[in-house]
Design a protein around this motif. Structure first.
Motif, short mmCIF file in Angstrom:
data_model
loop_
_atom_site.label_atom_id
_atom_site.label_comp_id
_atom_site.label_asym_id
_atom_site.label_seq_id
_atom_site.Cartn_x
_atom_site.Cartn_y
_atom_site.Cartn_z
N ALA A 214 0.83 -1.21 0.00
CA ALA A 214 0.00 0.00 0.00
C ALA A 214 0.87 1.26 0.00
O ALA A 214 0.52 2.27 -0.63
N THR A 215 1.99 1.21 0.70
CA THR A 215 2.89 2.37 0.72
C THR A 215 3.44 2.65 -0.66
O THR A 215 3.54 3.82 -1.08
N ILE A 216 3.82 1.60 -1.38
CA ILE A 216 4.31 1.78 -2.75
C ILE A 216 3.23 2.42 -3.62
O ILE A 216 3.52 3.33 -4.41
N GLU A 217 1.99 1.93 -3.50
CA GLU A 217 0.89 2.53 -4.26
C GLU A 217 0.74 4.01 -3.93
O GLU A 217 0.47 4.84 -4.81
N GLY A 218 0.91 4.35 -2.65
CA GLY A 218 0.83 5.76 -2.26
C GLY A 218 1.93 6.59 -2.88
O GLY A 218 1.69 7.71 -3.36
N TYR A 219 3.15 6.05 -2.87
CA TYR A 219 4.27 6.78 -3.49
C TYR A 219 4.00 7.01 -4.98
O TYR A 219 4.30 8.08 -5.52
N GLU A 220 3.45 5.99 -5.65
CA GLU A 220 3.17 6.13 -7.09
C GLU A 220 2.16 7.25 -7.33
O GLU A 220 2.34 8.08 -8.25
N SER A 221 1.10 7.28 -6.53
CA SER A 221 0.11 8.35 -6.69
C SER A 221 0.69 9.70 -6.32
O SER A 221 0.38 10.73 -6.94
N LEU A 222 1.53 9.73 -5.31
CA LEU A 222 2.16 10.98 -4.90
C LEU A 222 3.04 11.55 -6.01
O LEU A 222 2.99 12.76 -6.31
N GLU A 223 3.84 10.69 -6.62
CA GLU A 223 4.69 11.13 -7.71
C GLU A 223 3.86 11.61 -8.90
O GLU A 223 4.21 12.60 -9.56
N CYS A 224 2.76 10.93 -9.15
CA CYS A 224 1.86 11.34 -10.23
C CYS A 224 1.29 12.73 -9.93
O CYS A 224 1.24 13.60 -10.82
N GLY A 225 0.88 12.97 -8.68
CA GLY A 225 0.33 14.27 -8.31
C GLY A 225 1.34 15.38 -8.44
O GLY A 225 1.00 16.48 -8.93
N ARG A 226 2.57 15.12 -8.05
CA ARG A 226 3.60 16.16 -8.15
C ARG A 226 3.88 16.50 -9.62
O ARG A 226 4.08 17.67 -9.96
N LYS A 227 3.91 15.48 -10.46
CA LYS A 227 4.15 15.72 -11.88
C LYS A 227 3.02 16.54 -12.49
O LYS A 227 3.26 17.51 -13.25
N ARG A 228 1.79 16.19 -12.16
CA ARG A 228 0.65 16.94 -12.69
C ARG A 228 0.65 18.38 -12.18
O ARG A 228 0.30 19.32 -12.91
N SER A 229 1.06 18.56 -10.93
CA SER A 229 1.13 19.90 -10.38
C SER A 229 2.15 20.75 -11.12
O SER A 229 1.90 21.93 -11.44
N GLU A 230 3.32 20.16 -11.42
CA GLU A 230 4.35 20.88 -12.17
C GLU A 230 3.87 21.25 -13.57
O GLU A 230 4.29 22.27 -14.12
N GLU A 231 2.99 20.43 -14.12
CA GLU A 231 2.47 20.69 -15.47
C GLU A 231 1.25 21.60 -15.45
O GLU A 231 0.64 21.85 -16.50
N GLY A 232 0.86 22.06 -14.27
CA GLY A 232 -0.26 22.98 -14.15
C GLY A 232 -1.63 22.31 -14.16
O GLY A 232 -2.65 22.99 -14.21
N GLU A 233 -1.67 20.99 -14.05
CA GLU A 233 -2.94 20.26 -14.03
C GLU A 233 -3.37 20.07 -12.57
O GLU A 233 -3.35 18.97 -12.02
N HIS A 234 -3.79 21.16 -11.95
CA HIS A 234 -3.98 21.17 -10.50
C HIS A 234 -5.19 20.33 -10.05
O HIS A 234 -5.14 19.70 -8.98
N GLU A 235 -6.24 20.31 -10.81
CA GLU A 235 -7.39 19.48 -10.44
C GLU A 235 -7.02 18.00 -10.44
O GLU A 235 -7.35 17.26 -9.51
N ARG A 236 -6.34 17.58 -11.50
CA ARG A 236 -5.92 16.19 -11.58
C ARG A 236 -4.84 15.87 -10.55
O ARG A 236 -4.78 14.76 -10.02
#
Length: 319
Positions: A214-236
């Motif tokens: 479950a921790t690995i799944e959380g890290y994967e989603s966290l990394e995805c969120g940070r990437k989307r944030s850097e790309e300006g996709e704040h809702e996603r």
């Protein structure tokens, strides 16, 4: 992962004194064929069955007393040798005593011992310990694919041990204690406390690996969120951060459930992973707050929350 000291107590079946009596009775039953020249019936099957009972008791006794679990070592070879001798004698007995219920019962007891040896060997395997210890480092360095592959392998091994232990529990319930004790084999009830505690170890390890997953799944989603944030996709990005937060909460629950059944020697490992996930939950909450502030056009709050989140993430990676 210092669990062997616990396992020494877990697998101390408390049957040493009972076995001593069993050995005496087995020795008496394997007496000489010399009856002063009188013609006697063929007792080869009886002697083979008695030898088998003695070897089964020896396997149990060796398993209890000679495994140097305090020093982190487990060598099942001696017990396995005794078990192999017992099976060989059982085959000799079977040839001389066709369709004998005693032979079948001793075979069933031998199968229980074999499964116990296999389960204990699995959960004390140095490779399992070494593999588990690579997971936190892989997560901290974001080698998540490597961590996930290791978790899958650990799942397979621990699930296999769990299935085999379930077979032991079912088999213990079906053994004929009266028939075994009549044949001088240790009472199967002597095995039950050790089996129960070994079950706790297997369940605790399963919960630990599920927590890693479950921790690995959380890290994967966290990394995805940070990437989307850097790309300006704040809702996603916020959706991904929320998924990460839920995954870390799931990891915490699995770890807490497992820790409740874990021996004291596993406490430090559970405590470390619980601290990690506590920091990760705070980190994801911070990233969610930063994203909300960004969407509300509040850059100062967004910056502050993001800095707090990054600090918590760094703390998690350094646990």
């Amino acid at each position: 992962m210092d669990r062997r000291q616990y396992l020494r107590a877990a697998l101390a079946f408390g049957c040493s004194s009972a076995l001593a009596g069993c050995f005496d009775r087995v020795d008496a039953s394997t007496g000489s064929d010399d009856d002063g020249g009188l013609e006697v019936a063929d007792r080869s099957g009886e002697r083979a069955l008695a030898r088998s009972a003695g070897r089964l008791n020896e396997a149990t006794y060796v398993f209890e007393t000679d495994s140097d679990l305090d020093d982190g070592e487990f060598d099942p070879s001696v017990a396995e040798d005794r078990l192999a001798d017992a099976r060989e004698s059982l085959e000799d007995a079977a040839e001389a005593r066709e369709d004998d219920a005693d032979v079948d019962e001793l075979r069933a007891y031998a199968a229980v011992l074999e499964d116990l040896l296999a389960v204990a060997e699995t959960v004390t395997d140095e490779d399992l310990e070494a593999d588990a210890e690579t997971i936190p480092e892989s997560m901290a360095n974001r080698r998540l694919a490597d961590a996930s592959a290791t978790v899958d392998d650990l799942h397979d091994r621990i699930d296999g041990a769990d299935d085999r232990l379930e077979d032991v529990i079912a088999a213990l319930g079906s053994l004929d204690a009266d028939r075994l004790t009549a044949r001088s084999v240790v009472d199967p009830a002597e095995l039950e406390p050790g089996v129960s505690k070994l079950e706790d170890v297997v369940r605790a390890l399963a919960a630990l690996v599920a927590g890693f997953e479950a921790t690995i799944e959380g890290y994967e989603s966290l990394e995805c969120g940070r990437k989307r944030s850097e790309e300006g996709e704040h809702e996603r990005a916020r959706e991904a951060f929320n998924e990460a937060e839920r995954a870390f909460e799931t990891a915490t629950k699995r770890l807490e459930d497992g820790r409740a059944r874990a021996p004291e020697t596993l406490d430090s490992l559970f405590e470390t992973e619980l601290r990690r996930n506590d920091s990760l939950e705070r980190a994801t909450a911070g990233f969610v707050g930063a994203t909300d502030a960004t969407l509300d056009r509040d850059p100062a709050t967004a910056r502050s929350r993001r800095e707090d989140a990054e600090a918590e993430l760094e703390a998690a990676d350094s646990v």
